[in-house]
Design an enzyme around this catalytic site. Sequence first.
Site, PDB file in Angstrom:
ATOM      1  N   PHE A   1     -11.179  -9.530  -2.529  1.00  0.00           N
ATOM      2  CA  PHE A   1      -9.909  -9.108  -1.962  1.00  0.00           C
ATOM      3  C   PHE A   1     -10.173  -8.420  -0.643  1.00  0.00           C
ATOM      4  CE2 PHE A   1      -5.464  -8.503  -3.191  1.00  0.00           C
ATOM      5  CZ  PHE A   1      -5.344  -9.456  -4.178  1.00  0.00           C
TER       6      PHE A   1
ATOM      7  N   GLN B   1       3.147  -0.802   5.166  1.00  0.00           N
ATOM      8  CA  GLN B   1       2.260  -1.966   5.210  1.00  0.00           C
ATOM      9  C   GLN B   1       3.012  -3.286   5.292  1.00  0.00           C
ATOM     10  OE1 GLN B   1      -0.272  -3.247   1.618  1.00  0.00           O
ATOM     11  NE2 GLN B   1      -1.749  -2.623   3.154  1.00  0.00           N
TER      12      GLN B   1
ATOM     13  N   HIS C   1       2.354  -7.140   4.766  1.00  0.00           N
ATOM     14  CA  HIS C   1       1.371  -8.042   4.171  1.00  0.00           C
ATOM     15  C   HIS C   1       1.341  -9.307   5.005  1.00  0.00           C
ATOM     16  CE1 HIS C   1      -0.690 -10.568   1.304  1.00  0.00           C
ATOM     17  NE2 HIS C   1      -0.842  -9.565   0.466  1.00  0.00           N
TER      18      HIS C   1
ATOM     19  N   LEU D   1       5.937 -13.122  -1.454  1.00  0.00           N
ATOM     20  CA  LEU D   1       4.526 -12.882  -1.203  1.00  0.00           C
ATOM     21  C   LEU D   1       3.609 -13.978  -1.728  1.00  0.00           C
ATOM     22  CD1 LEU D   1       2.912 -10.368  -0.064  1.00  0.00           C
ATOM     23  CD2 LEU D   1       2.112 -10.184  -2.391  1.00  0.00           C
TER      24      LEU D   1
ATOM     25  N   GLU E   1      -3.076 -11.926  -1.517  1.00  0.00           N
ATOM     26  CA  GLU E   1      -4.323 -11.956  -0.780  1.00  0.00           C
ATOM     27  C   GLU E   1      -5.397 -12.674  -1.588  1.00  0.00           C
ATOM     28  OE1 GLU E   1      -4.680  -8.182   1.258  1.00  0.00           O
ATOM     29  OE2 GLU E   1      -6.718  -8.100   0.500  1.00  0.00           O
TER      30      GLU E   1
ATOM     31  N   ARG F   1      -5.189  -5.561   5.449  1.00  0.00           N
ATOM     32  CA  ARG F   1      -3.914  -6.177   5.795  1.00  0.00           C
ATOM     33  C   ARG F   1      -3.386  -5.794   7.160  1.00  0.00           C
ATOM     34  NH1 ARG F   1      -1.445  -5.330  -0.241  1.00  0.00           N
ATOM     35  NH2 ARG F   1      -2.783  -6.929  -1.142  1.00  0.00           N
TER      36      ARG F   1
ATOM     37  N   HIS G   1       5.925  -4.801   2.862  1.00  0.00           N
ATOM     38  CA  HIS G   1       5.331  -4.907   1.543  1.00  0.00           C
ATOM     39  C   HIS G   1       5.202  -3.594   0.789  1.00  0.00           C
ATOM     40  CE1 HIS G   1       3.005  -6.714  -1.587  1.00  0.00           C
ATOM     41  NE2 HIS G   1       1.926  -6.017  -1.311  1.00  0.00           N
TER      42      HIS G   1
ATOM     43  N   ARG H   1      -3.105   0.744   2.787  1.00  0.00           N
ATOM     44  CA  ARG H   1      -3.595   0.543   1.428  1.00  0.00           C
ATOM     45  C   ARG H   1      -4.382  -0.750   1.330  1.00  0.00           C
ATOM     46  NH1 ARG H   1      -1.862  -2.547  -2.976  1.00  0.00           N
ATOM     47  NH2 ARG H   1       0.095  -3.190  -1.989  1.00  0.00           N
TER      48      ARG H   1
END
Lengths: 127, 584, 136, 233
Positions: B118, B242, B244, B254, B257, B288, B355, B398
């Site tokens: 990730f 954030q 994404h 979404l 990731e 991100r 996100h 994050r």
Amino acid sequence: MYKGREGQWAFFLHRLSGVAILLYLILHTVSIGSTMLGEEVYGAVHKLYELMPFRLGLIGVAGAVAYHAFNGLRIVAMDFTSWGVKYQRQLWYAALVMAALFMLLTLYANLPRLFPDIFTYKTIWGR
Amino acid sequence: MQVHKYDVIVVGAGGSGLMAALYAKQNAQGTVAVISKLYPTRSHTGAAQGGVGAALGNVDEDHWEWHMFDTIKGGDYLTDQDAAEIFAKDVIEAVLELEHMGLPFSRLPNGKIAQRRFGGHTREFGKAPVHRACYAADRTGHMILQTLYQQSIKHGVTFYNEYVVLDLILDDDIDGKTCKGVVAYELATGEIHTFHAKSVVLASGGNGRMFKVTSNAHALTGDLTSIAYRRGIPLEDMEFYQFHPTGLYKLGVLLTEGVRGEGGILRNASGERFMERYAPTIKDLAPRDIVSRSMYFEIREGRGCGPNKDYIHLDVTHIDPKILEERLPDIMDFSRTYLRVEPTKEPVPIQPTAHYTMGGIPTTLNGEVIWGTTNEQKVRGLYAAGEVACVSLHGANRLGTNSLGDLIVFGRRAGVAAAKYANTATLEPIAENTDARATDLVSRIRNASGKESVAKIRLEMQQSMQDNASVFRTEETLSTQVEILRGLIARYQNIGISDRSEKFNTELLEAIELGFLLDNAEALVHSALNRRESRGAHAREDFNERNDTEFLKHTMCYQLEPGKTEIKWKDVVLGKYEPKPRTY
Amino acid sequence: MKMAIKARSFRDAKAQAKSNPELVWWVFMRLSGTALVLLTLFHLFKNHIATDEAGWDYEAVASSYADWWNKLYLFALLGLGMMHGGNGLRYVIDDATAKNPVARFWMKSIAYTLIGAALVFGLLALIVKIPVPGVG
Amino acid sequence: MQAVFKIHRFNPEKDKKPYWAEYTLEVDAKDRVLDVLHKIKWEIDGSLSFRRSCAHGICGSDAMLINGKNRLACKVLMMDLGGNTVTVEPIRGLSVEKDLIVDMTPFFESYEAVMPFFINDDAMPAREHLQSPEDREIYDASTKCILCACCTTSCPIFWVNGSYLGPAAIVQAHRFIFDSRDKGGAARLAMLNQNTGVWRCRTAYNCTEACPRDIPITDVIGQVKRAILYSNT
Ligand SMILES: Cc1cc2nc3c(=O)[nH]c(=O)nc-3n(C[C@H](O)[C@H](O)[C@H](O)COP(=O)(O)OP(=O)(O)OC[C@H]3O[C@@H](n4cnc5c(N)ncnc54)[C@H](O)[C@@H]3O)c2cc1C
Ligand code: HEM
Ligand code: SF4
Ligand code: F3S
Ligand code: FES
């Protein structure tokens, strides 16, 4: 009406045909069994079988039994084989075709008996 | 009005709320209830796809220190290092515990929990990507939510579903504040209920609906952040929002990731793997904020795809379709259902999508809400966890998979702390008319007959937030947005609704939620305007560099009155990892 | 409405599961159904296609009863058909009257009485000796 | 393109009887039905009530009868419907509270009745339980369920017989019965081995056709039926 697919109609028809043939079975048992009450009683009850609507209905009963029987086999196949569920749609069409064939056979045999003036052909079983 | 008495009340039934409730239930001597505006399994935790990060080391060598470091670096050093340490250690145990609760993780051939790569998760402090995200296909959040709800049933947690919390029962006293419960609106009947409690855990999730293109559910309207904010509790680090990188083009739905974790590649119009230029070491698996910015650069330079050159391609055509179907079935389904794109054959059009809010209600490591700028200034009896809270684990950005970890680690801590507090506290009396604010709010909006349309104001807010306060910001766009929001807040006073009924008045609910969203947007924009540097997800084009001398600190945004705020600061907890330039 | 639900807790379920005949009926429906395919279709063929149903007068029926094999055949057809159909009807009534226990009671009473009477009548007809005209 | 939405509406505080309301509006072929409902709510009639949250088929809030079939409004696009006239009704078999909102209580009661939680009272291992990918695969499909009720409320048996636990509850039970780590299988099979359990299923397949998560529900129910059969013989 809910737009279900084959499975839904298979079920509706199965239930309908099941109840219908049960009713017929009861009637049939009483009428045939009435032989034990003597010839008069039997004869009186059996008049029913000479009525045209009844005789036509009987062809329907034959179709219902055949549908219920073949779809019943489809249900058994779905319950106990690895392929039943996967091919349930095809199986249903197969059951319909088989039931239709059986009904056509009944029709073919009985039309000359019902309407001797119109259908003059001879079946292999006679009239 | 009905009054209910409980020892512990949990607001929200997502991952964090259910975790808190389960642990409160196990630790409290008294009663525990959960209030949720959605039926629990409808919570947005269920949408989380990719995984939960924990250094189990099932695939390759891994250590909690590496995870801790990645979290801090990912957060651009605004992460409180004590939080990151507790988190990286505890999340291992928490993931195993979820497994013990029956969570159906995907498995490796040897029967252990499967892990995937990730963004931003690396071995040996940044050397190469590591397999750290524990996953259940691409429905990890769904499985966490289901499992926790199942356990709640097993342990007999009481639920009040489709109850919307509208206010906190919060008393100011000489040395701080005390929370004595919440006031909620029952959607099915329109009745107001007072929940009188010794301690309250807020776990109401995010606020992504303030943006136009978002991965967040319609229900994610930042209710409790706004309520706390209105009641004098500051919101911390709200400027860090954030985006994404991989949301479905125009829809924002979404694509995890995990797609890139499994080998997916981002390409611009000419098919170039452009992330090689921006993050040479980990490329598409950069954090991100970096990937989203890089995508914007590409689009701005005219290298975007499509007739309007306004999106990027996510390419998975080189990956074995069997692996895709097995590990990312829902992703395949989304792209087929919504874009009619067959991912195994053609690249998927994507764009960054709003996100996750790194900021929120400030808490200590035990989830205790603080009203001041130090950890000592706690609101007695009030706790927060999950996306609504800001323990300062995520800092300025994050890392993927760290939110689900956050829910289970800090949800648990908050639940335990709230129960322990309730065990020693007494149920203090509350005033007769504690429900007055909520009752007023509801009756005012139910009877609102102004000219403004809720839908229009909401749309204008979402569009302008997207234009002026999303991936890139400047003094100018932010100042413009401050004014736009003031205008919208004024117009909001003059809304009208048509449904006056008591039962399931969803029009009323949406109007109230818009009020909450406006507060969230306000805190975000004011905080962003005040931070004259670029850090993590907060990218100021007029202040391109990170500025540790002035801004290595947390924003604490207080609402003075609607449209007017005061910004204070709170220290960052530093530790063994010194702030360094952030390159990948 | 709750009444219709037999078990809502594990304890109830366990108490009922042991004595619960549903599984047995389910299997019976499949087994009897499969047997009935042959029994009904052949019966229909013989009496309705190969011969004319209306032509089955007293003498024909009575003399057919004289054949023990045929009796056995009809015995199986009647028994299985009634049990299968009766249980099928029970399913239908259970569904149709889920919200109305009183209606269910009456419908089942009537249905079982009717089926039971017909079954007994049919069995009797198979058991008693029916004189065949001309044979004595 | 223009679309005509016929929506089955009912507000118990105002209406004596449910009625059909018709709305004509401009839509895009790629609009979700949910988008169009929102458009109606936001631009034409704010009182139109329905549940929704995630808008991408993951929360299970917005099951409704769309053009005669149970679907999630957020998972059907206008272009899927092959026509400009769209009918929308609440799902069947549960009582209507308002417009498209139904009372879900009986549905969740049935869910809870099958003990939908992991049961294993043995001492937990220090690390995770081991489970082979093959064992994990057996119950994979049923872990996808989002409790949207599309299945249960499309089942012709459930329409007439609300005491049938319904396919959704059986899917949830299946998820545990076939999990190699779970020890509560026998108890759940006992629960399902009654006339309100699996034996009420008449294999009508509406559930399977309706499931937005593509769970082969009829097959799943069949597996449970056989598990009961074989564990009782
Ligand atoms: C599409 C998507 C994918 C994601 N993927 C990942 C991932 O792979 N890994 C990862 O770590 N993170 C991921 N995240 C982030 C993570 O899922 C969320 O941050 C997290 O689930 C939030 O959980 P929560 O418990 O705080 O809130 P939620 O799950 O959002 O729950 C909020 C709860 O609060 C209730 N509530 C809200 N307002 C009120 C009110 N006024 N009154 C009463 N109740 C209220 C709601 O009913 C709901 O029950 C993802 C997020 C999204 C949107
Ligand atoms: C001819 C061969 C037959 C076969 C293969 C057969 C098969 C079946 C099966 C498998 C079922 C169970 C359906 C289910 O559980 O989903 C069933 C139901 C039923 N059968 Fe038959 N059957 C046959 C003949 C009959 C006869 C002769 C009658 C009438 C006397 C009858 C009446 C019924 C009824 C009323 C039902 C219940 C239908 C329902 O629950 O929906 N069947 N049949
Ligand atoms: S099985 Fe499918 S249709 Fe049924 S509730 Fe679950 S997801 Fe919905
Ligand atoms: S629709 Fe109903 S009858 Fe069975 S196969 Fe599905 S549960
Ligand atoms: S809105 Fe969540 S499933 Fe449709």
